[in-house]
Design a protein around this motif. Sequence first.
Motif, short mmCIF file in Angstrom:
data_model
loop_
_atom_site.label_atom_id
_atom_site.label_comp_id
_atom_site.label_asym_id
_atom_site.label_seq_id
_atom_site.Cartn_x
_atom_site.Cartn_y
_atom_site.Cartn_z
N LYS A 2 -58.60 6.00 -1.72
CA LYS A 2 -58.46 4.78 -0.93
C LYS A 2 -59.67 3.87 -1.08
N GLY A 3 -60.84 4.49 -1.17
CA GLY A 3 -62.05 3.70 -1.36
C GLY A 3 -62.56 3.07 -0.07
N PRO A 4 -63.78 2.57 -0.09
CA PRO A 4 -64.43 2.08 1.13
C PRO A 4 -63.76 0.83 1.71
N ASP A 5 -63.12 0.02 0.87
CA ASP A 5 -62.53 -1.22 1.37
C ASP A 5 -61.39 -0.97 2.35
N LEU A 6 -60.71 0.18 2.21
CA LEU A 6 -59.58 0.48 3.07
C LEU A 6 -59.95 1.37 4.25
N LYS B 241 -66.00 4.58 9.64
CA LYS B 241 -67.01 5.20 8.80
C LYS B 241 -67.04 6.72 8.92
N LYS C 216 -69.87 3.05 -6.14
CA LYS C 216 -68.82 2.34 -5.40
C LYS C 216 -68.70 2.86 -3.97
N HIS C 217 -68.89 4.16 -3.79
CA HIS C 217 -68.58 4.80 -2.50
C HIS C 217 -69.36 6.09 -2.42
N PRO D 287 -71.50 1.47 0.28
CA PRO D 287 -70.45 1.83 1.26
C PRO D 287 -70.32 3.34 1.37
N ASP E 90 -61.74 1.41 7.44
CA ASP E 90 -62.41 0.65 8.50
C ASP E 90 -63.32 1.55 9.32
#
Length: 307
Positions: free
Chosen positions: A220-224, A228, A107-108, A160, A226
């Motif tokens: 939080k994960g990669p989606d949150l 890198k 996932k990350h 991600p 912005d």
Amino acid sequence: MNSQKQTLVITGSCGFVGEKLATKAIAEGFDVIGIDIKKSTNLDCRQLEINLISQDFYDKIPAGSTIIHLASLSTDSLCRENPILAIDANLRATSLALENAKKSNAKHFLFASSEWVYPEHPEVTEQRESDHLDLADLDSLYAMTKLFGESLIRSTSLVPYTILRFGIVYGPRKIPGSSAESIALKVYSGDEISVGSKETARRFIFIDDLIAGILQAASKGPDLLDTKILNLAGSELVTLDQIVSATNEILGESSVIIDSGKMASIRNPLIEEMSKILEWSPKINIRQGLESCLKAMTSDNGKGKHE
């Protein structure tokens, strides 16, 4: 507690940061899988004995895991002593970890970089994630491997990712692992404290604050995220002279730092992005951190003037 039972795969799980991170993650309800070349007797989780330079692990972890890649040859002196191992451990292993992340449908991917990727300055200079960095500005092989590792991830990762640039990590352990701990122990022992410049400064980060930041990024994960790249460092610059002063206050001593008159070395990675995006901030100031370190380093050793 982490009610979703997110799986964290932590490489370098037997190291100082790795053990502390895994222990805290388990306490917060994560499923943790540790990866290292040996197992830790201090961890109560599944552990895989794997040499990342030559072995795969994608078929041994669940799909959708978050991989936190801490494993590396993590000091400049070790890298200088064995450049080939440094390249293997810090670059080849990172490339293979990325490949395993892709194959396992991770996932990350969180990469432990370092403030060492920033050049040293003789005066206080703000250093941000958006700065243009060049290998030619670095003299340290360790720093070069970390900066090249970041580029490797940016150019090849198919999952991600987030790059976390750690400040200088310090914390309670028997043997000092940072200049902050080493200087504090010298004050305790009454040893001479000689440095190139007492104005040399870093954003030292206490281990508990570091781990809180890593877990916040994982949660939080990669989606949150912005951004890198995020600096994960202490809240303020601390000079070597301030470390001596703080330790003197803690111990009731009056040690004096001997300045050799060399140019100061300052790295100052700002943490505004980390604080804004992840709502994280360091909680432990340098005096509190040094108190904890001194207790760990000096308990039942009968050393120095403070028996």
